[in-house]
Design an enzyme around this catalytic site. Structure first.
Site, PDB file in Angstrom:
ATOM      1  N   ASP A  13       0.824  -1.308   0.022  1.00  0.00           N
ATOM      2  CA  ASP A  13       0.223  -0.081   0.034  1.00  0.00           C
ATOM      3  C   ASP A  13       0.802   1.269   0.127  1.00  0.00           C
ATOM      4  O   ASP A  13       0.347   2.360   0.431  1.00  0.00           O
ATOM      5  CB  ASP A  13      -1.025   0.030   1.175  1.00  0.00           C
ATOM      6  CG  ASP A  13      -1.786  -1.335   1.303  1.00  0.00           C
ATOM      7  OD1 ASP A  13      -2.265  -1.718   0.211  1.00  0.00           O
ATOM      8  OD2 ASP A  13      -2.019  -1.725   2.472  1.00  0.00           O
ATOM      9  N   LYS A  16       2.205   2.303  -5.173  1.00  0.00           N
ATOM     10  CA  LYS A  16       3.108   1.685  -6.333  1.00  0.00           C
ATOM     11  C   LYS A  16       2.572   2.026  -7.435  1.00  0.00           C
ATOM     12  O   LYS A  16       2.926   2.428  -8.546  1.00  0.00           O
ATOM     13  CB  LYS A  16       3.591   0.157  -6.044  1.00  0.00           C
ATOM     14  CG  LYS A  16       4.202   0.030  -5.280  1.00  0.00           C
ATOM     15  CD  LYS A  16       4.671  -1.554  -4.822  1.00  0.00           C
ATOM     16  CE  LYS A  16       3.239  -2.303  -4.390  1.00  0.00           C
ATOM     17  NZ  LYS A  16       2.822  -2.139  -3.077  1.00  0.00           N
ATOM     18  N   GLY A  17       1.036   1.574  -7.674  1.00  0.00           N
ATOM     19  CA  GLY A  17       0.228   1.746  -8.815  1.00  0.00           C
ATOM     20  C   GLY A  17       0.333   3.117  -9.506  1.00  0.00           C
ATOM     21  O   GLY A  17       0.464   3.119 -10.559  1.00  0.00           O
ATOM     22  N   GLY A  40      -3.992  -4.155  -4.288  1.00  0.00           N
ATOM     23  CA  GLY A  40      -5.060  -3.299  -4.755  1.00  0.00           C
ATOM     24  C   GLY A  40      -4.167  -1.905  -4.996  1.00  0.00           C
ATOM     25  O   GLY A  40      -3.695  -1.295  -4.165  1.00  0.00           O
ATOM     26  N   HIS A  41      -4.195  -1.724  -6.288  1.00  0.00           N
ATOM     27  CA  HIS A  41      -3.327  -0.710  -6.840  1.00  0.00           C
ATOM     28  C   HIS A  41      -4.181   0.552  -7.426  1.00  0.00           C
ATOM     29  O   HIS A  41      -5.289   0.111  -8.256  1.00  0.00           O
ATOM     30  CB  HIS A  41      -2.376  -1.185  -8.002  1.00  0.00           C
ATOM     31  CG  HIS A  41      -1.342  -2.057  -7.615  1.00  0.00           C
ATOM     32  ND1 HIS A  41      -0.489  -2.824  -8.425  1.00  0.00           N
ATOM     33  CD2 HIS A  41      -0.995  -2.260  -6.265  1.00  0.00           C
ATOM     34  CE1 HIS A  41       0.284  -3.245  -7.587  1.00  0.00           C
ATOM     35  NE2 HIS A  41       0.092  -3.073  -6.505  1.00  0.00           N
ATOM     36  N   THR A 130      -6.005 -11.388   3.166  1.00  0.00           N
ATOM     37  CA  THR A 130      -7.103 -10.777   2.201  1.00  0.00           C
ATOM     38  C   THR A 130      -8.301 -11.684   2.280  1.00  0.00           C
ATOM     39  O   THR A 130      -9.399 -11.442   1.624  1.00  0.00           O
ATOM     40  CB  THR A 130      -6.733 -10.135   1.115  1.00  0.00           C
ATOM     41  OG1 THR A 130      -6.161 -11.220   0.359  1.00  0.00           O
ATOM     42  CG2 THR A 130      -5.624  -9.067   1.296  1.00  0.00           C
ATOM     43  N   GLN A 225       2.328  -5.797  -3.177  1.00  0.00           N
ATOM     44  CA  GLN A 225       2.835  -5.940  -1.606  1.00  0.00           C
ATOM     45  C   GLN A 225       3.824  -5.262  -1.449  1.00  0.00           C
ATOM     46  O   GLN A 225       4.354  -4.198  -2.191  1.00  0.00           O
ATOM     47  CB  GLN A 225       2.752  -7.303  -1.191  1.00  0.00           C
ATOM     48  CG  GLN A 225       1.472  -8.224  -1.159  1.00  0.00           C
ATOM     49  CD  GLN A 225       0.806  -8.616  -2.350  1.00  0.00           C
ATOM     50  OE1 GLN A 225       1.743  -9.210  -3.136  1.00  0.00           O
ATOM     51  NE2 GLN A 225      -0.395  -8.509  -2.636  1.00  0.00           N
ATOM     52  N   THR A 240       2.812 -12.633   3.051  1.00  0.00           N
ATOM     53  CA  THR A 240       2.022 -13.119   2.123  1.00  0.00           C
ATOM     54  C   THR A 240       2.727 -14.332   1.661  1.00  0.00           C
ATOM     55  O   THR A 240       3.721 -14.848   2.037  1.00  0.00           O
ATOM     56  CB  THR A 240       1.715 -12.222   0.951  1.00  0.00           C
ATOM     57  OG1 THR A 240       0.626 -12.710  -0.058  1.00  0.00           O
ATOM     58  CG2 THR A 240       2.625 -11.779   0.074  1.00  0.00           C
ATOM     59  N   THR A 304      -7.553  -1.131  -0.036  1.00  0.00           N
ATOM     60  CA  THR A 304      -8.374  -1.269  -1.180  1.00  0.00           C
ATOM     61  C   THR A 304      -9.036  -2.402  -1.765  1.00  0.00           C
ATOM     62  O   THR A 304      -9.901  -2.521  -2.436  1.00  0.00           O
ATOM     63  CB  THR A 304      -7.226  -1.007  -2.369  1.00  0.00           C
ATOM     64  OG1 THR A 304      -6.327  -0.024  -2.144  1.00  0.00           O
ATOM     65  CG2 THR A 304      -7.857  -0.679  -3.928  1.00  0.00           C
ATOM     66  N   THR A 306     -10.035  -4.964   0.864  1.00  0.00           N
ATOM     67  CA  THR A 306     -10.717  -5.491   1.783  1.00  0.00           C
ATOM     68  C   THR A 306     -11.535  -4.275   2.831  1.00  0.00           C
ATOM     69  O   THR A 306     -12.423  -4.693   3.259  1.00  0.00           O
ATOM     70  CB  THR A 306     -10.069  -6.088   3.099  1.00  0.00           C
ATOM     71  OG1 THR A 306      -9.034  -5.160   3.338  1.00  0.00           O
ATOM     72  CG2 THR A 306      -9.116  -7.466   2.409  1.00  0.00           C
ATOM     73  N   ARG A 310      -6.436   0.689   7.999  1.00  0.00           N
ATOM     74  CA  ARG A 310      -5.005   0.289   8.262  1.00  0.00           C
ATOM     75  C   ARG A 310      -4.341   0.816   9.397  1.00  0.00           C
ATOM     76  O   ARG A 310      -4.880   2.145  10.115  1.00  0.00           O
ATOM     77  CB  ARG A 310      -4.169   0.904   7.046  1.00  0.00           C
ATOM     78  CG  ARG A 310      -4.556   0.509   5.865  1.00  0.00           C
ATOM     79  CD  ARG A 310      -3.787   0.833   4.429  1.00  0.00           C
ATOM     80  NE  ARG A 310      -4.052   0.390   3.189  1.00  0.00           N
ATOM     81  CZ  ARG A 310      -4.330   0.999   2.178  1.00  0.00           C
ATOM     82  NH1 ARG A 310      -3.891   2.373   2.203  1.00  0.00           N
ATOM     83  NH2 ARG A 310      -4.878   0.744   1.168  1.00  0.00           N
TER      84      ARG A 310
END
Ligand code: IMP
Length: 435
Positions: A13, A16-17, A40-41, A130, A225, A240, A304, A306, A310
């Site tokens: 989170d 990066k996207g 989730g990006h 997730t 991630q 993960t 993004t 779930t 945070r």
């Protein structure tokens, strides 16, 4: 020709996207090498917010070819939903633009059921996954009984494997987890009917990528991630199930070991984490609420994938230095600097104290047991009042903001190449030393 990689330097989170979206303007190909729809990006283009889970963020650029590499675990159902949403926004997801490695593993509804059943049984020791079936799909991969994208090319074989897989998971659900079994034929029929429509997207993407690199194309690799969620190097067992660090790109894309130009580590200017596990610099006071936001904005600190709030805390340089080392990061991108505006004092963790002794580096690696005994040693820096969202030039940043960035560079030893100052594509500044 260039081979550049964007990886997360925290617990995911990091934004990066958004950075991939910026860099993809210069890329021919954007490829993902690990993870699945646990990611989730978010990419914001004017008033449109794209929330991507499987499709690489480069898809927003019409000329970019997007690849889901062999290191990924792909849920055909969520991929199809995502593709439909992109298509409804006028973004092409044709088989020429969106390719799935034949060796990528498939996530099924049975994997998701198993993920959730396992978390329930873990009770207080739950990982906080997730719930997307990521762990069980990677377990099947390593147990050499997984379903792969190439199985979509032969309906009969695919059906046979699916029936065996769901039957086997049913046994586990009933006998181990005391959970309700699935209706094998209903699950298999629905899944197969949808998944098979992806068959035209399946290719040997490793072969294609090696060819692109030989032809001199610009390949951008999008990590998912973050370093601290890496299966080997992260805060095990609260991680993960894939390799999230840069070294994973070679096996996760099938491109052979070769030089990488830029290994770009993205980090927020504070720390966040979703799910359970150690978090030495976590805070719970009013400042935590300020950093997290209310959840009204898409960029507030709520998952993004779930929607979970945070956990938040101060920037942890001990962990950032570790992420830099395990990835080989050679440039940093800082995100969300604007969120710190208005906080009178800022804290940065520069060391850990364990049994009365200070350590500037992780004394025992990033494993969960070790990190739990670490007490953060903070340095305090002055905050600033100014809203940074309108700032476009390095020269216009408040002196305190520049000092904060300088601190990160000095402690990490890695240059900062870009700092985001808002969610929009053009809300960032480039340090004068880089221009
Ligand atoms: P899993 O990947 O669903 O098995 O979840 C394992 C751990 O990684 C949990 O703590 C998740 O919250 C976390 N996680 C997985 N993907 C992401 C992500 O994209 N961002 C942040 N945390 C993630």
């Amino acid at each position: 020709m260039s081979l550049n990689v964007v990886v997360g330097a925290q617990w995911g989170d990091e934004g990066k996207g958004r950075i991939v979206d910026l860099l993809a303007a210069e890329a021919d190909v954007v490829a993902r090498f690990s993870g699945g729809d646990n990611a989730g990006h978010t990419v914001t283009v004017q008033d449109k917010v794209y929330k991507l889970h499987l499709v690489p963020s480069g898809i927003v650029h019409p000329k970019v070819v997007c690849i889901l590499g062999n290191g990924m675990v792909v849920n055909p159902l969520t991929l199809l939903d995502e593709m439909a949403e992109l298509a409804s926004d006028g973004i092409s997801v044709s088989q020429e633009r969106l390719l799935i490695s034949h060796a990528a593993h498939l996530i099924t509804p049975a994997h998701r059921m198993l993920d959730q059943a396992q978390e329930e049984v873990r009770g207080k020791k739950a990982i906080g996954t997730t719930g997307r079936g990521i762990g069980p799909a990677y377990v099947d991969k390593t147990a050499r009984r997984g379903l792969r994208a190439q199985d979509l090319l032969d309906e009969e074989v695919f059906r046979e494997k699916m029936v065996a897989h769901v039957t086997m998971v049913n046994l586990q659900l009933e006998k181990i987890y005391q959970a309700e079994p699935m209706n094998v034929h209903a699950v298999v029929d629905e899944y197969i009917q949808k998944a098979l429509t992806l068959a035209p997207h399946v290719q040997d993407t490793g072969y294609l990528l090696r060819g692109y690199l030989t032809e001199g194309k610009n390949v951008l690799v999008e990590g998912a991630q973050g370093a601290l969620l890496d299966l080997d190097h992260g805060s095990y067992p609260f991680v993960t199930s894939s390799s999230t660090t840069a070294a994973g790109i070679f096996s996760g894309l099938g491109i052979g070991v070769r030089p990488v130009d830029r290994i770009i580590g993205v980090t927020k200017v504070f720390q966040t984490r979703v799910g359970a596990g150690p978090f030495p610099t976590e805070i719970y006071d009013d400042t935590a609420g300020r950093l997290r936001g209310t959840g009204e904005q898409p960029w507030d600190e709520f998952g993004t994938t779930t929607g979970r709030p945070r956990r938040v805390g101060w920037l942890d340089m001990v962990l950032l230095k570790y992420a830099i080392e395990v990835n080989g990061i050679n440039e940093l991108v800082l995100t969300k600097l604007d969120v710190l505006s208005g906080l009178p004092d800022l804290r940065v963790c520069v060391a850990y104290r364990v049994d009365g002794q200070e350590y500037a580096d992780l004394p025992f690696g990033a494993t969960s047991q070790q990190m739990e005994v670490c007490e953060p040693v903070f340095e305090d820096l002055s905050g600033w009042e100014e809203d940074l969202q309108p700032v476009k030039r390095w020269e216009d940043l408040p002196i305190e903001a520049k000092a904060y960035i300088a601190k990160i560079e000095a402690v990490s030893g890695v240059p900062v190449h870009l700092v985001s100052t808002g969610p929009e594509r053009d809300q960032y500044v480039i340090p004068s030393s880089i221009r």
